[in-house]
Enzyme design. Sequence first.
Site, PDB file in Angstrom:
ATOM      1  N   ASP A 211      11.821  -0.512 -43.591  1.00 46.76           N
ATOM      2  CA  ASP A 211      10.461  -0.337 -44.089  1.00 46.76           C
ATOM      3  C   ASP A 211       9.524  -1.401 -43.500  1.00 46.76           C
ATOM      4  OD1 ASP A 211       8.905   1.154 -46.217  1.00 46.76           O
ATOM      5  OD2 ASP A 211       8.571  -0.897 -46.913  1.00 46.76           O
ATOM      6  N   GLU A 264      27.703  -5.620 -34.726  1.00 49.69           N
ATOM      7  CA  GLU A 264      29.077  -6.036 -35.061  1.00 49.69           C
ATOM      8  C   GLU A 264      29.902  -4.853 -35.559  1.00 49.69           C
ATOM      9  OE1 GLU A 264      29.351  -9.225 -37.893  1.00 49.69           O
ATOM     10  OE2 GLU A 264      27.701 -10.310 -36.929  1.00 49.69           O
TER      11      GLU A 264
HETATM   12  C1  NOJ Z   1       6.213   2.177 -46.268  1.00 44.54           C
HETATM   13  C2  NOJ Z   1       6.811   3.269 -47.082  1.00 44.54           C
HETATM   14  O1  NOJ Z   1       7.081   4.356 -46.249  1.00 44.54           O
HETATM   15  C3  NOJ Z   1       5.823   3.586 -48.172  1.00 44.54           C
HETATM   16  O2  NOJ Z   1       6.155   4.755 -48.866  1.00 44.54           O
HETATM   17  C4  NOJ Z   1       5.761   2.393 -49.098  1.00 44.54           C
HETATM   18  O3  NOJ Z   1       4.789   2.600 -50.098  1.00 44.54           O
HETATM   19  C5  NOJ Z   1       5.412   1.129 -48.322  1.00 44.54           C
HETATM   20  N1  NOJ Z   1       6.131   1.011 -47.080  1.00 44.54           N
HETATM   21  C6  NOJ Z   1       5.729  -0.086 -49.121  1.00 44.54           C
HETATM   22  O4  NOJ Z   1       7.118  -0.270 -49.157  1.00 44.54           O
END
Ligand code: NOJ
Length: 561
Positions: A211, A264
């Site tokens: 993310d 790894e």
């Molecule tokens: C990106 C994610 O795809 C989204 O859904 C989320 O709200 C934000 N990052 C925060 O984690």
Amino acid sequence: MAADAPSPATPPPWAWWQRGVIYQIYPRSFQDSDGDGVGDLAGILRRLDYLESLAIDCVWLSPIFPSPMRDFGYDVTDYTGVDPLFGTLEDFDRLLKALHDRGIKLVLDFVPNHTSDQHPWFQESRSSRYNPKRHWYLWRDPGPDGGPPNNWLSFFGGPAWSYDPGTGQYYLHQFAREQPELNYRNPEVLEAMRHCLRFWLERGVDGFRVDVIWLLIKDDQFRDEPVDPHWDGYHPHGRLKHIYTANRPEVHAIVRAFRALLDEYGERVLIGETNVPNDQLVQYYGAKLDECQLPFNFQLAYTEWQAPAVRALVHRYYAALPPGAWPNWLLGSHDLPRLATRLGSAQARVATLLLLTLWGTPTWYYGDELGLTNVPIPPEQVRDPQALNQPHLADRLGRDPQRTPLPWDGSANGGFAPPGATPWLPLGADYRERNVAAESADPRSMLSLFRALTRLRRATPALQVGAYAAVESGAEEVFAYSRELDEERYLIVLNFGGRGYRLDLRSVGAGARILLSTGLERCGRVPLGSLELAPHEGLVLYVEAPRWSATTERHRPRTLP
Ligand code: NOJ
Ligand code: MG
């Protein structure tokens, strides 16, 4: 590489994440097994026949970790567990094994930039300025006026800082205030996160989608960000140029540390959420291809949907790839309006054909294979924090409309949840006609198109790994290209417009066989000197006796995978 030159052939052997199709499941909305109206792991387990029928190769699960669900799992309280809403670790192990038994990989969504404010690490961190975990997060004194320490903004509206009265400082959060951001300048944080990754790698997961990977490190001087003169005028977060909160050069060392860990464990994949412009995107492959194998490429989802624009972006992207890097494409996600809403149902089919025949790994968002559209959410049912925090912008920024339950059939709750349950978000009003059962029975449905394309791709090495070569279509609205491997050449012709054409494509070869059309009604031999193309039609053709140009000859890979 010149803009319209063929893609250089990447040598075999090709990894599963190069050849395969990735399918994103938003677990809350796939299948509810226990009647609480929220999808769960046992529900996914029940739908493995469906996943297999889609001929996809990998499932990416949006977060399933314990979470107060302020941002629906993107606010984690324990990186090594499963939220009871979704099931147990045993359910997870069962799902992983069952997917593997069917030859399907599993990628988890890893959220290292921020935790939940309920995570024990943050609880400790906020307990005292002298707590050993204080510097696991980003704490700053108030600004001179007692307000936030600088002008940084949250994606979810308002300042990126919240005041914590207990210790008299502000902490950073670029999303909800319940998502405090970790401090990756502290080596303990990186080590703790690598430990969590190991936990899942040992269990056998095949990789991670990371993310907001481009946000992991912020400016160490916490400088104010400048105003962006190109601001679109409505998205509050876009008012500033994010030169100090995003894409800091030090981020690459963090990505390399994640990747080294995955390496790894053999063939695992590191996917980055890299929602950034092309020139920055390609840096996330790493100078030595030692960062993400697949830094997500969002460009098809943002482009103006015109053949020349799409063709130009495809060529710009291929030209910018570092040598040896593998491209990837996506059309939808839980953060983007539905494909069929953005493009309309006819062009959604053209886009699907494009995605599944371009050079590069495709990622697909659950439900787009049914042609689901954004579901209007009544104000009292809005759940997404991005919309709740900015109600005046909810229509434009709310993400609930693309996260609604998958309709399996025409029964109550669409088979998503038992009758009598209340799904966490409403199903689309058209679910009685637009559902898996109805579309499976309709040989011309969007679902039938998706299945035909993934099956064709699976049966055709050239579509997975063959070199890409641009083809001059002679028509402004028509994007054409070929995919080539060994002695085989496949021609793809896509009509982005509403009028029909008769095209002269003799430069590619004399004749061809239609393998698939977006209408799922044409097949058989056609002359390439006068190829008929219907409005909004896309075709995949097998070229008989291809003519090779000098460039394609040079770039043709010689070895079958
Ligand atoms: C990106 C994610 O795809 C989204 O859904 C989320 O709200 C934000 N990052 C925060 O984690
Ligand atoms: Mg449930």
